[in-house]
Design a protein around this motif. Structure first.
Motif, PDB file in Angstrom:
ATOM      1  N   ASP A 110       0.824  -1.210   0.000  1.00  0.00           N
ATOM      2  CA  ASP A 110       0.000   0.000   0.000  1.00  0.00           C
ATOM      3  C   ASP A 110       0.855   1.256   0.000  1.00  0.00           C
ATOM      4  N   ASP A 111       1.970   1.241   0.721  1.00  0.00           N
ATOM      5  CA  ASP A 111       2.891   2.383   0.676  1.00  0.00           C
ATOM      6  C   ASP A 111       3.300   2.671  -0.772  1.00  0.00           C
ATOM      7  N   LEU A 112       3.728   1.624  -1.454  1.00  0.00           N
ATOM      8  CA  LEU A 112       4.262   1.808  -2.800  1.00  0.00           C
ATOM      9  C   LEU A 112       3.174   2.145  -3.805  1.00  0.00           C
ATOM     10  N   TYR A 113       2.050   1.430  -3.728  1.00  0.00           N
ATOM     11  CA  TYR A 113       0.989   1.642  -4.710  1.00  0.00           C
ATOM     12  C   TYR A 113       0.406   3.048  -4.608  1.00  0.00           C
ATOM     13  N   TYR A 114       0.078   3.473  -3.398  1.00  0.00           N
ATOM     14  CA  TYR A 114      -0.583   4.775  -3.268  1.00  0.00           C
ATOM     15  C   TYR A 114       0.382   5.946  -3.430  1.00  0.00           C
ATOM     16  N   SER A 115       1.653   5.733  -3.110  1.00  0.00           N
ATOM     17  CA  SER A 115       2.618   6.808  -3.367  1.00  0.00           C
ATOM     18  C   SER A 115       2.898   6.934  -4.861  1.00  0.00           C
ATOM     19  N   ALA A 116       2.564   5.903  -5.634  1.00  0.00           N
ATOM     20  CA  ALA A 116       2.730   5.966  -7.090  1.00  0.00           C
ATOM     21  C   ALA A 116       1.464   6.432  -7.790  1.00  0.00           C
ATOM     22  N   ILE A 117       0.324   5.875  -7.414  1.00  0.00           N
ATOM     23  CA  ILE A 117      -0.906   6.171  -8.154  1.00  0.00           C
ATOM     24  C   ILE A 117      -1.331   7.631  -7.975  1.00  0.00           C
ATOM     25  N   LYS A 152      -7.492   9.083  -3.839  1.00  0.00           N
ATOM     26  CA  LYS A 152      -6.841  10.201  -3.157  1.00  0.00           C
ATOM     27  C   LYS A 152      -7.108  10.154  -1.653  1.00  0.00           C
ATOM     28  N   ALA A 153      -8.325   9.771  -1.284  1.00  0.00           N
ATOM     29  CA  ALA A 153      -8.652   9.651   0.141  1.00  0.00           C
ATOM     30  C   ALA A 153      -7.852   8.524   0.780  1.00  0.00           C
ATOM     31  N   LYS A 154      -7.737   7.406   0.076  1.00  0.00           N
ATOM     32  CA  LYS A 154      -6.957   6.281   0.583  1.00  0.00           C
ATOM     33  C   LYS A 154      -5.484   6.656   0.691  1.00  0.00           C
ATOM     34  N   CYS A 155      -4.992   7.441  -0.250  1.00  0.00           N
ATOM     35  CA  CYS A 155      -3.600   7.887  -0.207  1.00  0.00           C
ATOM     36  C   CYS A 155      -3.350   8.714   1.050  1.00  0.00           C
ATOM     37  N   ARG A 156      -4.291   9.578   1.398  1.00  0.00           N
ATOM     38  CA  ARG A 156      -4.129  10.401   2.612  1.00  0.00           C
ATOM     39  C   ARG A 156      -4.102   9.520   3.861  1.00  0.00           C
ATOM     40  N   GLU A 157      -4.933   8.488   3.879  1.00  0.00           N
ATOM     41  CA  GLU A 157      -4.930   7.555   5.009  1.00  0.00           C
ATOM     42  C   GLU A 157      -3.586   6.831   5.099  1.00  0.00           C
ATOM     43  N   GLN A 158      -3.088   6.392   3.943  1.00  0.00           N
ATOM     44  CA  GLN A 158      -1.825   5.666   3.927  1.00  0.00           C
ATOM     45  C   GLN A 158      -0.677   6.580   4.332  1.00  0.00           C
ATOM     46  N   ALA A 159      -0.729   7.829   3.907  1.00  0.00           N
ATOM     47  CA  ALA A 159       0.307   8.784   4.276  1.00  0.00           C
ATOM     48  C   ALA A 159       0.337   9.006   5.786  1.00  0.00           C
ATOM     49  N   GLU A 160      -0.835   9.085   6.381  1.00  0.00           N
ATOM     50  CA  GLU A 160      -0.905   9.276   7.837  1.00  0.00           C
ATOM     51  C   GLU A 160      -0.283   8.097   8.569  1.00  0.00           C
ATOM     52  N   ASP A 161      -0.567   6.889   8.069  1.00  0.00           N
ATOM     53  CA  ASP A 161       0.040   5.700   8.653  1.00  0.00           C
ATOM     54  C   ASP A 161       1.550   5.712   8.456  1.00  0.00           C
TER      55      ASP A 161
END
Length: 444
Positions: free
Chosen positions: A106-113, A430-439
Motif C-alpha cells: 500500500d505504501d508503494l501503490y498509493y505513493s505511485a498512483i 486520493k482519500a486512501k492515499c491520505r490515510e496511507q500517508a498518515e500511517d
C-alpha cells in the motif's frame, strides 16, 4: 475511433505546424489522421467526438525524471530537532529515511498512483520514474507497474541501486532491476519499459559500479542515475582518484547509450562532451536544484557540447508547466542575459523529451502526426493574442498551467475529460492515499 475537433493544434512536427480549427482522429493507440475539423468530421462521421472548443491541442507531456516514492513527504514532519542545512543532510534526514520507511504494497501503490493521477490532471502521459524503497525491495517495481497499468499512462521504471544500506540490500537493489527488466513482455513495450537504476556514484563502490555496467550491457538497457547533483558526488570521485564523476562512471561502463544523467549541476564542459559522445541525455530539474540549494546546471555549456537535454521534475511537482516556467527563467537569472537558454528550454519539453520517450517505447511520442502514439492533451486556453507557429511557445509559457488542462488522452484512451478523471475512482484513491500517508508518518 475518436475525433478531437475545433482546436488549435500545436503539432510539434518538424515544421512546427499549427492547425487552426483543427482535428485529430485516433484509432486505438495511433493517430489516424490530422487536419481541418470540417474535413475530418465529414470523413469520419462514426467517430466519438471530443470538442476542444477553440482550446489548444498538444501532445501528451513527458516527465523525464520523477520520484513517485516522494509523495508521502509532502507536508511531512521530519521529526528532527534541527532542519537539514545542506544537500547531504537533506538526503540523510529526509529521503533516505523515507525510502527505508516505505515497506509494504500500500505504501508503494498509493505513493505511485497519486502522482500519476495528478499528472493526468496536468496533462502528463509518460513518466520516467526513479524508485527507492529499501524497506521493500523485491518485486517493488511490479507494484509501480500495476499503478501505471491501472491509470493507463506510459512509464519507464527502475530501482536506485545503492551500497548505502549494506551488502544485502545493495545486492537486492541490483537484482530488482535485473528481474524487472527481464520480466517485461513484448505486449508491454509500447507503454512500459525498464532502465537500470542507480542512486549516485558516491553511494556505490567500484565493485558495484562494475557489476551494474556489465549487467546493463548484457541486458542492452541504459542507466538512470543522479550525476553530480551536489558537490559531494564530485568530491567523492576525486578522493577515489578520478578527475570527476563522469570519468568514474565511464570507466565502469555506466554511460550506456541512452543513459539518463540526472541534474549534472557540477559537471564541466569536458564532462558534458563525454556524455554527448556516449549518446546520453542530461535531464534538468530546476526547481529541485534550487530548492536543495545545490546550484544550477550550465545549460549553455551542455548544449554547446551537443548533449541532448530533457526536462524532469525530480518529484518536486507533478506539473510539467511549472518545471518549464522555472527552467525558462533560471538561465537568465544565472547569466544576467535575458535571452539565455530560451531555445534550449523550449526544446527540453517539446522536442528532446519526446525523442527520449520515442526511443524507449514502441511509439513515436511528443508529436501530433499520422502514425504517432495517441497521447493528446486539450488545454482550455485561447489567448488574448493570435497563436501561430512563431509564438505558440510563449503562449504555453506565459498563459498555460497544468490547471488549464481539460482533457488528457493516453494510448488512445480518455483518462480525463472536462477536468474529471475517468480512470479508476480518483477521489477514493486520493482519500486512501491520505490515510496511507498518515500511517506512513507514524512509522517515519
Amino acid at each position: 475511433m475518436l475525433i478531437i475537433k475545433n482546436g488549435t493544434i500545436l503539432t510539434f512536427n518538424k515544421d512546427d505546424e499549427v492547425i487552426k480549427n483543427g482535428a485529430i482522429v485516433t484509432e486505438g493507440d495511433n493517430i489516424l489522421a490530422i487536419g481541418k475539423s470540417v474535413d475530418l468530421t465529414e470523413k469520419y462521421p462514426e467517430a466519438e467526438v471530443i470538442d476542444a472548443k477553440g482550446g489548444l491541442v498538444i501532445p501528451g507531456l513527458i516527465n523525464s525524471h520523477m520520484h513517485f516514492y516522494s509523495t508521502f513527504a509532502r507536508g511531512m514532519d521530519l521529526k528532527t530537532d534541527k532542519p537539514p542545512e545542506n544537500f547531504i543532510e537533506i538526503l540523510e534526514k529526509l529521503w533516505w529515511r523515507v525510502d527505508e520507511t516505505l515497506s509494504n504494497k500500500d505504501d508503494l501503490y498509493y505513493s505511485a498512483i497519486y502522482p500519476i493521477l495528478e499528472g493526468i490532471e496536468y496533462g502528463t502521459t509518460t513518466i520516467f520514474d526513479h524508485h527507492a524503497s529499501f524497506g521493500m525491495i523485491e518485486n517493488s517495481l511490479d507494484i509501480l507497474a500495476e499503478a501505471v497499468e491501472d491509470a493507463g499512462i506510459r512509464a519507464s521504471l527502475c530501482f536506485e541501486a545503492s551500497d548505502r544500506n549494506g551488502e544485502e540490500k545493495s545486492e537486492a537493489s541490483i537484482q530488482e532491476n535485473i528481474r524487472f527488466i527481464e520480466s517485461l513482455t513484448e505486449d508491454q513495450k509500447d507503454y512500459l519499459t525498464g532502465k537500470f537504476g542507480l542512486h549516485a556514484s558516491f553511494t556505490l563502490e567500484d565493485s558495484s559500479l562494475k557489476r551494474i555496467g556489465e549487467e546493463a550491457a548484457r541486458l542492452g538497457v541504459p542507466c538512470h542515475l543522479h550525476v553530480a547533483e551536489g558537490k559531494a558526488d564530485v568530491e567523492d570521485s576525486k578522493k577515489r582518484g578520478y578527475s570527476g564523476v563522469v570519468e568514474r562512471l565511464d570507466k565502469f561502463n555506466i554511460l550506456q547509450p541512452g543513459t539518463l544523467a540526472i541534474h549534472g549541476v557540477h559537471l564541466s564542459q569536458e564532462e558534458f562532451s563525454v556524455l554527448a559522445n556516449r549518446n546520453n541525455y542530461l535531464i534538468h530539474n530546476p526547481q529541485s536544484n534550487m530548492g536543495n540549494a545545490v546550484g544550477a546546471a550550465d545549460l549553455l555549456a551542455a548544449d554547446k557540447s551537443g548533449l541532448r537535454i530533457g526536462l524532469g521534475t525530480d518529484g518536486y511537482t507533478t506539473d510539467m508547466f511549472e518545471s518549464l516556467k522555472v527552467a525558462s527563467v533560471l538561465p537568465s537569472h544565472e547569466t544576467g542575459d535575458p535571452n539565455a537558454g530560451g531555445g534550449i528550454v523550449r526544446d527540453m519539453l517539446f522536442d528532446i523529451n519526446g525523442k527520449l520517450a520515442g526511443q524507449y517505447f514502441d511509439k513515436e511520442l511528443g508529436v501530433l502526426k499520422e502514425g504517432a502514439g495517441a497521447d493528446i492533451v486539450v488545454i482550455n486556453y485561447s489567448g488574448p493574442t493570435p497563436v501561430n507557429s512563431d509564438n505558440y511557445y510563449f503562449h504555453l509559457l506565459m498563459g498555460v498551467s497544468g490547471a488549464k488542462v481539460d482533457t488528457t488522452i493516453a494510448r488512445g484512451k480518455v483518462l480525463m475529460k472536462n477536468q474529471e478523471v475517468k480512470v479508476l475512482d480518483a477521489e477514493r484513491i486520493k482519500a486512501k492515499c491520505r490515510e496511507q500517508a498518515e500511517d506512513f508518518w507514524k512509522r517515519f
